[in-house]
Design a protein around this motif. Structure first.
Motif, PDB file in Angstrom:
ATOM      1  N   LEU A  52     -47.640  -1.978   3.085  1.00 30.05           N
ATOM      2  CA  LEU A  52     -47.538  -3.117   4.010  1.00 30.05           C
ATOM      3  C   LEU A  52     -48.782  -3.198   4.886  1.00 30.05           C
ATOM      4  O   LEU A  52     -49.286  -4.278   5.188  1.00 30.05           O
ATOM      5  N   GLY A  53     -49.272  -2.021   5.274  1.00 27.86           N
ATOM      6  CA  GLY A  53     -50.473  -1.985   6.096  1.00 27.86           C
ATOM      7  C   GLY A  53     -51.664  -2.625   5.401  1.00 27.86           C
ATOM      8  O   GLY A  53     -52.518  -3.239   6.054  1.00 27.86           O
ATOM      9  N   ILE A  56     -51.356  -6.314   6.052  1.00 29.54           N
ATOM     10  CA  ILE A  56     -51.622  -6.651   7.460  1.00 29.54           C
ATOM     11  C   ILE A  56     -53.128  -6.632   7.729  1.00 29.54           C
ATOM     12  O   ILE A  56     -53.676  -7.565   8.310  1.00 29.54           O
ATOM     13  N   HIS A  59     -54.785  -9.554   5.797  1.00 25.81           N
ATOM     14  CA  HIS A  59     -54.463 -10.831   6.437  1.00 25.81           C
ATOM     15  C   HIS A  59     -55.277 -11.022   7.706  1.00 25.81           C
ATOM     16  O   HIS A  59     -55.883 -12.083   7.921  1.00 25.81           O
ATOM     17  N   ASN A  60     -55.308 -10.009   8.539  1.00 24.80           N
ATOM     18  CA  ASN A  60     -56.001 -10.141   9.827  1.00 24.80           C
ATOM     19  C   ASN A  60     -57.514 -10.295   9.635  1.00 24.80           C
ATOM     20  O   ASN A  60     -58.159 -11.062  10.355  1.00 24.80           O
ATOM     21  N   ILE A  81     -38.557  -5.296   1.385  1.00 18.59           N
ATOM     22  CA  ILE A  81     -39.366  -4.463   2.284  1.00 18.59           C
ATOM     23  C   ILE A  81     -40.101  -5.358   3.295  1.00 18.59           C
ATOM     24  O   ILE A  81     -40.134  -5.070   4.498  1.00 18.59           O
ATOM     25  N   LEU A  84     -37.537  -6.512   5.860  1.00 19.40           N
ATOM     26  CA  LEU A  84     -37.157  -5.489   6.843  1.00 19.40           C
ATOM     27  C   LEU A  84     -38.258  -5.271   7.879  1.00 19.40           C
ATOM     28  O   LEU A  84     -37.976  -4.999   9.049  1.00 19.40           O
ATOM     29  N   ALA A  85     -39.504  -5.379   7.424  1.00 15.56           N
ATOM     30  CA  ALA A  85     -40.639  -5.166   8.335  1.00 15.56           C
ATOM     31  C   ALA A  85     -40.952  -6.426   9.142  1.00 15.56           C
ATOM     32  O   ALA A  85     -41.904  -6.450   9.922  1.00 15.56           O
ATOM     33  N   ARG A  86     -40.135  -7.471   8.945  1.00 19.23           N
ATOM     34  CA  ARG A  86     -40.310  -8.760   9.626  1.00 19.23           C
ATOM     35  C   ARG A  86     -41.703  -9.338   9.383  1.00 19.23           C
ATOM     36  O   ARG A  86     -42.316  -9.909  10.279  1.00 19.23           O
ATOM     37  N   LEU A  87     -42.165  -9.147   8.176  1.00 19.23           N
ATOM     38  CA  LEU A  87     -43.462  -9.731   7.801  1.00 19.23           C
ATOM     39  C   LEU A  87     -43.274 -11.003   6.988  1.00 19.23           C
ATOM     40  O   LEU A  87     -44.224 -11.723   6.726  1.00 19.23           O
ATOM     41  N   VAL A  90     -44.380 -14.018   8.985  1.00 24.69           N
ATOM     42  CA  VAL A  90     -45.758 -14.157   9.451  1.00 24.69           C
ATOM     43  C   VAL A  90     -46.784 -14.126   8.316  1.00 24.69           C
ATOM     44  O   VAL A  90     -47.912 -14.577   8.493  1.00 24.69           O
ATOM     45  N   LEU A  91     -46.404 -13.578   7.167  1.00 18.16           N
ATOM     46  CA  LEU A  91     -47.268 -13.666   6.001  1.00 18.16           C
ATOM     47  C   LEU A  91     -46.761 -14.800   5.123  1.00 18.16           C
ATOM     48  O   LEU A  91     -45.557 -15.079   5.109  1.00 18.16           O
TER      49      LEU A  91
END
Lengths: 94, 142
Positions: A52-53, A56, A59-60, A81, A84-87, A90-91
């Motif tokens: 996931l990192g 992130i 994306h950033n 996944i 659950l990570a609440r991504l 935002v993605l």
């Protein structure tokens, strides 16, 4: 096993397992991409928080340079996944 | 049942993955549970690799099944206390530009566990992750 395949149309396809051992390689490989990037996750079997990192960071980095990141075709396991990570909100995931 | 003794180094994660795979195959664990067990195992073991440096003793990881329940017991010997059941989790509501992967693994572990316990016994940290199989395989219930 983890590989990054460059498909036609500029899409990148991730295949295999994106775990803590593979995440640095993935960040480095995706670090060479710019603009509007689409990543096909249909070949991704597994992801952990390290994976996931990767998204992130990517994306950033892209957003800061005026680009964007779109993720497509995740399996139900992978999508869960992200959820659950609440991504998921935002993605861009299709 | 499967017992692993793994040095707390990143290179051990491949052996961990192989062990989890062997266990879920032998115990006919369904795909959803197997996926979540693998993630939990990676996240918990990676935490030891990153933060548990007081002792070089290998960690012991035991996988077992009792009926529909899967258990993973991780023992970190001669370790400083760290209660993963009460550790602070990352704020998942902050903008993505402020998000970090750190702590997210623990959030996933807690999300996947049906029960998660921690104890500090005789200087050792013991974590027990338990999960009820979501879809026990049909041939296994006969």
């Amino acid at each position: 096993m983890f590989t990054i395949q460059h498909e036609s149309g500029g899409t990148v396809k991730l295949v295999g397992r994106l775990d803590t051992n593979q995440a640095p390689q993935a960040i480095q490989a995706l670090g060479g991409m710019n603009g509007a990037v689409t990543i096909d996750l249909s070949g991704l079997d597994y992801i952990s928080s390290a994976g996931l990192g990767v998204f992130i960071v990517t994306h950033n980095r892209l957003r800061a340079a005026g680009g964007s990141l779109q993720l497509v075709n995740p399996s139900n396991h992978i999508r869960h996944i992200f959820h659950l990570a609440r991504l998921e909100q935002v993605l861009t995931i299709k | 049942m499967l017992n692993l003794s793994l040095p707390k180094v990143a290179a051990s994660t491949d052996e961990l993955f192989a062990g989890v795979h062997q266990f879920v195959q032998a115990e006919s664990v369904d795909d959803d549970t197997a996926f979540q067990l693998t993630v939990a195992a990676e996240e918990l073991f990676t935490n030891l690799v990153k933060y548990s440096r007081r002792s070089n003793r290998p960690a012991e990881i035991q996988f077992s099944r009792e009926g529909e329940w899967i258990e993973m017991r991780i023992t970190d010997f001669d370790a400083d206390e760290f209660d993963i059941t009460t550790a602070e989790l990352p704020d998942l509501e902050v903008p993505i530009t402020e998000r970090r992967a750190g702590g997210m693994g623990l959030h996933l572990v807690r999300s996947f566990a049906d029960t998660l316990s921690y104890s500090h016994e005789q200087g050792n940290n013991v974590i027990i992750f338990r999960k009820k199989m979501e879809r026990p395989n049909v041939h296994d219930s006969a």
